[in-house]
Design a protein around this motif. Structure first.
Motif, PDB file in Angstrom:
ATOM      1  N   PHE A 278       0.836  -1.202   0.000  1.00  0.00           N
ATOM      2  CA  PHE A 278       0.000   0.000   0.000  1.00  0.00           C
ATOM      3  C   PHE A 278       0.871   1.252   0.000  1.00  0.00           C
ATOM      4  O   PHE A 278       0.595   2.219  -0.710  1.00  0.00           O
ATOM      5  CB  PHE A 278      -0.958  -0.007   1.195  1.00  0.00           C
ATOM      6  CG  PHE A 278      -1.949   1.121   1.177  1.00  0.00           C
ATOM      7  CD1 PHE A 278      -2.881   1.237   0.148  1.00  0.00           C
ATOM      8  CD2 PHE A 278      -1.975   2.062   2.190  1.00  0.00           C
ATOM      9  CE1 PHE A 278      -3.800   2.272   0.120  1.00  0.00           C
ATOM     10  CE2 PHE A 278      -2.895   3.099   2.182  1.00  0.00           C
ATOM     11  CZ  PHE A 278      -3.811   3.207   1.135  1.00  0.00           C
ATOM     12  N   ALA A 279       1.952   1.211   0.775  1.00  0.00           N
ATOM     13  CA  ALA A 279       2.889   2.349   0.806  1.00  0.00           C
ATOM     14  C   ALA A 279       3.502   2.575  -0.583  1.00  0.00           C
ATOM     15  O   ALA A 279       3.649   3.716  -1.028  1.00  0.00           O
ATOM     16  CB  ALA A 279       3.978   2.112   1.846  1.00  0.00           C
TER      17      ALA A 279
ATOM     18  N   SER B 227       3.791   5.628  -5.601  1.00  0.00           N
ATOM     19  CA  SER B 227       3.695   5.686  -7.067  1.00  0.00           C
ATOM     20  C   SER B 227       2.737   6.780  -7.524  1.00  0.00           C
ATOM     21  O   SER B 227       2.849   7.275  -8.640  1.00  0.00           O
ATOM     22  CB  SER B 227       3.240   4.335  -7.631  1.00  0.00           C
ATOM     23  OG  SER B 227       1.855   4.119  -7.370  1.00  0.00           O
ATOM     24  N   LYS B 228       1.820   7.154  -6.651  1.00  0.00           N
ATOM     25  CA  LYS B 228       0.868   8.234  -6.956  1.00  0.00           C
ATOM     26  C   LYS B 228       1.355   9.584  -6.431  1.00  0.00           C
ATOM     27  O   LYS B 228       0.679  10.587  -6.584  1.00  0.00           O
ATOM     28  CB  LYS B 228      -0.510   7.927  -6.353  1.00  0.00           C
ATOM     29  CG  LYS B 228      -1.158   6.656  -6.848  1.00  0.00           C
ATOM     30  CD  LYS B 228      -1.700   6.858  -8.241  1.00  0.00           C
ATOM     31  CE  LYS B 228      -2.464   5.624  -8.686  1.00  0.00           C
ATOM     32  NZ  LYS B 228      -2.964   5.738 -10.036  1.00  0.00           N
ATOM     33  N   GLY B 229       2.509   9.572  -5.763  1.00  0.00           N
ATOM     34  CA  GLY B 229       3.060  10.798  -5.203  1.00  0.00           C
ATOM     35  C   GLY B 229       2.261  11.316  -4.016  1.00  0.00           C
ATOM     36  O   GLY B 229       2.156  12.521  -3.803  1.00  0.00           O
ATOM     37  N   ILE B 230       1.735  10.406  -3.205  1.00  0.00           N
ATOM     38  CA  ILE B 230       0.884  10.786  -2.082  1.00  0.00           C
ATOM     39  C   ILE B 230       1.634  10.577  -0.781  1.00  0.00           C
ATOM     40  O   ILE B 230       2.139   9.495  -0.502  1.00  0.00           O
ATOM     41  CB  ILE B 230      -0.420   9.950  -2.079  1.00  0.00           C
ATOM     42  CG1 ILE B 230      -1.210  10.202  -3.352  1.00  0.00           C
ATOM     43  CG2 ILE B 230      -1.256  10.262  -0.841  1.00  0.00           C
ATOM     44  CD1 ILE B 230      -2.382   9.271  -3.535  1.00  0.00           C
ATOM     45  N   ASN B 231       1.697  11.621   0.032  1.00  0.00           N
ATOM     46  CA  ASN B 231       2.286  11.552   1.361  1.00  0.00           C
ATOM     47  C   ASN B 231       1.265  11.995   2.401  1.00  0.00           C
ATOM     48  O   ASN B 231       1.626  12.519   3.443  1.00  0.00           O
ATOM     49  CB  ASN B 231       3.534  12.450   1.453  1.00  0.00           C
ATOM     50  CG  ASN B 231       4.644  11.950   0.557  1.00  0.00           C
ATOM     51  OD1 ASN B 231       4.828  10.747   0.421  1.00  0.00           O
ATOM     52  ND2 ASN B 231       5.379  12.860  -0.055  1.00  0.00           N
TER      53      ASN B 231
ATOM     54  N   ALA C 162      -9.539  13.603  -1.347  1.00  0.00           N
ATOM     55  CA  ALA C 162      -8.439  14.567  -1.201  1.00  0.00           C
ATOM     56  C   ALA C 162      -7.320  14.297  -2.197  1.00  0.00           C
ATOM     57  O   ALA C 162      -6.619  15.223  -2.611  1.00  0.00           O
ATOM     58  CB  ALA C 162      -7.898  14.527   0.225  1.00  0.00           C
ATOM     59  N   ASN C 163      -7.158  13.034  -2.591  1.00  0.00           N
ATOM     60  CA  ASN C 163      -6.056  12.663  -3.479  1.00  0.00           C
ATOM     61  C   ASN C 163      -6.509  12.336  -4.899  1.00  0.00           C
ATOM     62  O   ASN C 163      -5.749  11.772  -5.682  1.00  0.00           O
ATOM     63  CB  ASN C 163      -5.272  11.495  -2.875  1.00  0.00           C
ATOM     64  CG  ASN C 163      -4.560  11.915  -1.612  1.00  0.00           C
ATOM     65  OD1 ASN C 163      -3.607  12.676  -1.657  1.00  0.00           O
ATOM     66  ND2 ASN C 163      -5.060  11.466  -0.467  1.00  0.00           N
ATOM     67  N   LYS C 164      -7.747  12.680  -5.191  1.00  0.00           N
ATOM     68  CA  LYS C 164      -8.319  12.463  -6.530  1.00  0.00           C
ATOM     69  C   LYS C 164      -8.172  11.012  -6.993  1.00  0.00           C
ATOM     70  O   LYS C 164      -7.737  10.743  -8.109  1.00  0.00           O
ATOM     71  CB  LYS C 164      -7.713  13.438  -7.537  1.00  0.00           C
ATOM     72  CG  LYS C 164      -8.054  14.886  -7.244  1.00  0.00           C
ATOM     73  CD  LYS C 164      -7.481  15.808  -8.285  1.00  0.00           C
ATOM     74  CE  LYS C 164      -7.905  17.225  -8.093  1.00  0.00           C
ATOM     75  NZ  LYS C 164      -7.312  17.972  -7.038  1.00  0.00           N
ATOM     76  N   LEU C 165      -8.519  10.090  -6.100  1.00  0.00           N
ATOM     77  CA  LEU C 165      -8.503   8.664  -6.402  1.00  0.00           C
ATOM     78  C   LEU C 165      -9.923   8.117  -6.277  1.00  0.00           C
ATOM     79  O   LEU C 165     -10.795   8.767  -5.695  1.00  0.00           O
ATOM     80  CB  LEU C 165      -7.597   7.914  -5.422  1.00  0.00           C
ATOM     81  CG  LEU C 165      -6.111   8.232  -5.476  1.00  0.00           C
ATOM     82  CD1 LEU C 165      -5.397   7.594  -4.296  1.00  0.00           C
ATOM     83  CD2 LEU C 165      -5.511   7.735  -6.775  1.00  0.00           C
ATOM     84  N   LYS C 166     -10.113   6.934  -6.764  1.00  0.00           N
ATOM     85  CA  LYS C 166     -11.390   6.253  -6.582  1.00  0.00           C
ATOM     86  C   LYS C 166     -11.261   5.368  -5.342  1.00  0.00           C
ATOM     87  O   LYS C 166     -10.207   4.789  -5.095  1.00  0.00           O
ATOM     88  CB  LYS C 166     -11.737   5.432  -7.814  1.00  0.00           C
ATOM     89  CG  LYS C 166     -11.992   6.321  -9.018  1.00  0.00           C
ATOM     90  CD  LYS C 166     -12.330   5.524 -10.241  1.00  0.00           C
ATOM     91  CE  LYS C 166     -12.626   6.508 -11.356  1.00  0.00           C
ATOM     92  NZ  LYS C 166     -12.375   5.992 -12.653  1.00  0.00           N
TER      93      LYS C 166
END
Length: 163
Positions: free
Chosen positions: A126-127, A132-136, A149-153
């Motif tokens: 998951f990390a 890979s999506k550039g999410i922290n 918030a992260n524009k994901l589904k």
């Protein structure tokens, strides 16, 4: 009534033969221009012809539903209809499958860490997905809010948790 019986029976036999031929052709990949369309329209004509045939032979038709023969006739019909209804109502993709039911709604309201623990997910995987999506972003918010918030589904997050 005799003419109706003759028409209904003849039309049912003829349309059945045409449906059988076109169906076998379609099964073996013969897709010559009009075969699929003809198969569909002749199928509709067969339904009408069959209904005429049943109406014209109503008394004899009812005879099939007397005694122990009834279950032998009705059971396969119920099984086929049930399979058809089941197959047409099942979601075709993973996203639609996740969106079914109360469990999904409750799951996306959990915070990401709790959901990860509940699902027994792969934290390292998951990390990697988040990286890979550039999410922290913090993972102590609900899956629903985290996805938004992260524009994901939502189902993308859930699938990533399970990998």
């Amino acid at each position: 009534m005799k003419n109706l019986r003759l028409f209904g029976t003849s039309a049912t036999i003829i349309t059945f033969a045409l449906i059988a031929l076109s169906g076998v052709g379609l099964f073996f990949g013969i897709r010559a221009g009009f075969i699929k369309t003809a198969h569909e329209w002749i199928g509709l004509a067969m339904v009408i012809a069959t209904l005429v045939h049943i109406v014209a032979n109503w008394r004899g038709f009812l005879g099939y539903f007397k005694g122990t023969k009834t279950a032998a006739i009705i059971l396969p019909v119920v099984i086929v209809l049930g399979a058809w209804v089941y197959s047409t109502t099942m979601p075709k993709d993973g996203a639609a499958m996740w969106k079914k039911g109360l469990a999904y709604k409750k799951l996306v309201m959990m915070d990401v860490n709790t959901a990860m623990d509940a699902l027994g997910g792969n934290k390292a995987g998951f990390a990697e997905f988040l990286a890979s999506k550039g999410i922290n972003a913090p993972t102590n918010i609900s899956i629903k809010d985290f996805a938004k918030a992260n524009k994901l589904k939502e189902h993308e997050l859930l699938n990533a948790m399970l990998k």
